[in-house]
Scaffold this active site. Structure first.
Site, PDB file in Angstrom:
ATOM      1  NE  ARG A  61      -2.629  16.296  28.076  1.00  0.00           N
ATOM      2  CZ  ARG A  61      -1.835  15.234  28.091  1.00  0.00           C
ATOM      3  NH1 ARG A  61      -0.565  15.344  27.771  1.00  0.00           N
ATOM      4  NH2 ARG A  61      -2.324  14.052  28.399  1.00  0.00           N
ATOM      5  CD  GLU A  98       2.887   5.996  28.026  1.00  0.00           C
ATOM      6  OE1 GLU A  98       2.650   7.205  27.966  1.00  0.00           O
ATOM      7  OE2 GLU A  98       3.962   5.541  28.440  1.00  0.00           O
TER       8      GLU A  98
END
Ligand code: PRP
Ligand code: ADE
Length: 175
Positions: A61, A98
């Site tokens: 991304r 994460e």
């Protein structure tokens, strides 16, 4: 405001890619060409005054605005890639993010010693990815000039981990 526009289009996907994670889906941003151009302009504005020789964008991304931003700043773009994708000699780093662990790689000739490198990614969460990219840049003799993120998940305190590399941390929308 750019933050309001960004927040109005990105959507929360609960329990993706793992239970307990609220995933910020940025794909609707890319359907709005005008918003994409505004995002690049906002980055350029907020980074003005910073000396930047190279933009390093993190797969995948971080590629999308990374090249647009590098073109706007008129500097080279270099990819920070997932393992096994770069064909030339590489340096690599494994890290936690994460929702798991990962490895990133850079070409050994991606940057010149002393280059001031802007790290770009779509989203800052724990900072694991951006720290690993920063360590690779330093290993190659570069200097981290700063960071540019579309989104900062502020509650995960990723920016605190980045300040040891650079205090220049731009994000356009925070949660
Ligand atoms: O701050 P962190 O906790 O390290 O998390 C942030 C990273 O997580 C996402 O990438 P992901 O690894 O999901 O890859 P993708 O860009 O290919 O979707 C995002 O694009 C950042 O690179
Ligand atoms: N919550 C999240 N949403 C989207 N991308 C992420 N990368 C790391 N954490 C993320």
């Amino acid at each position: 405001m750019i933050s309001t526009k960004i927040q109005s289009v990105i959507r929360d996907i609960h329990d993706f890619p793992k239970p307990g994670i609220v995933f910020k889906d940025v794909t609707p941003i890319f359907k709005d060409a005008g918003l994409c151009l505004e995002i690049v302009d906002a980055f350029a504005d907020q980074l003005s005054g910073l000396e930047i020789d190279v933009v390093a964008g993190v797969e995948s991304r971080g590629f999308l605005f990374g090249l647009m931003l590098a073109a706007k700043l008129n500097v080279p773009f270099v990819p920070v890639r997932k393992p096994g994708k770069l064909p030339f000699s590489i340096v690599k780093k494994s890290y936690e993010l994460e929702y798991g662990s990962a490895t990133i790689e850079m070409h050994t000739d991606a940057i010149e010693p002393g280059n001031r490198v802007l790290v770009h990614d779509d989203l800052l969460a724990t900072g694991g990815t951006a720290v690993a990219a920063s360590e690779l840049i330093q290993e190659l003799g570069g200097v981290v000039a700063g960071y540019a993120f579309v989104i900062n998940l502020d509650f995960l305190k990723g920016s605190e981990r980045l300040r040891e590399f650079s205090p220049n941390i731009v994000s356009l929308a925070s949660y």
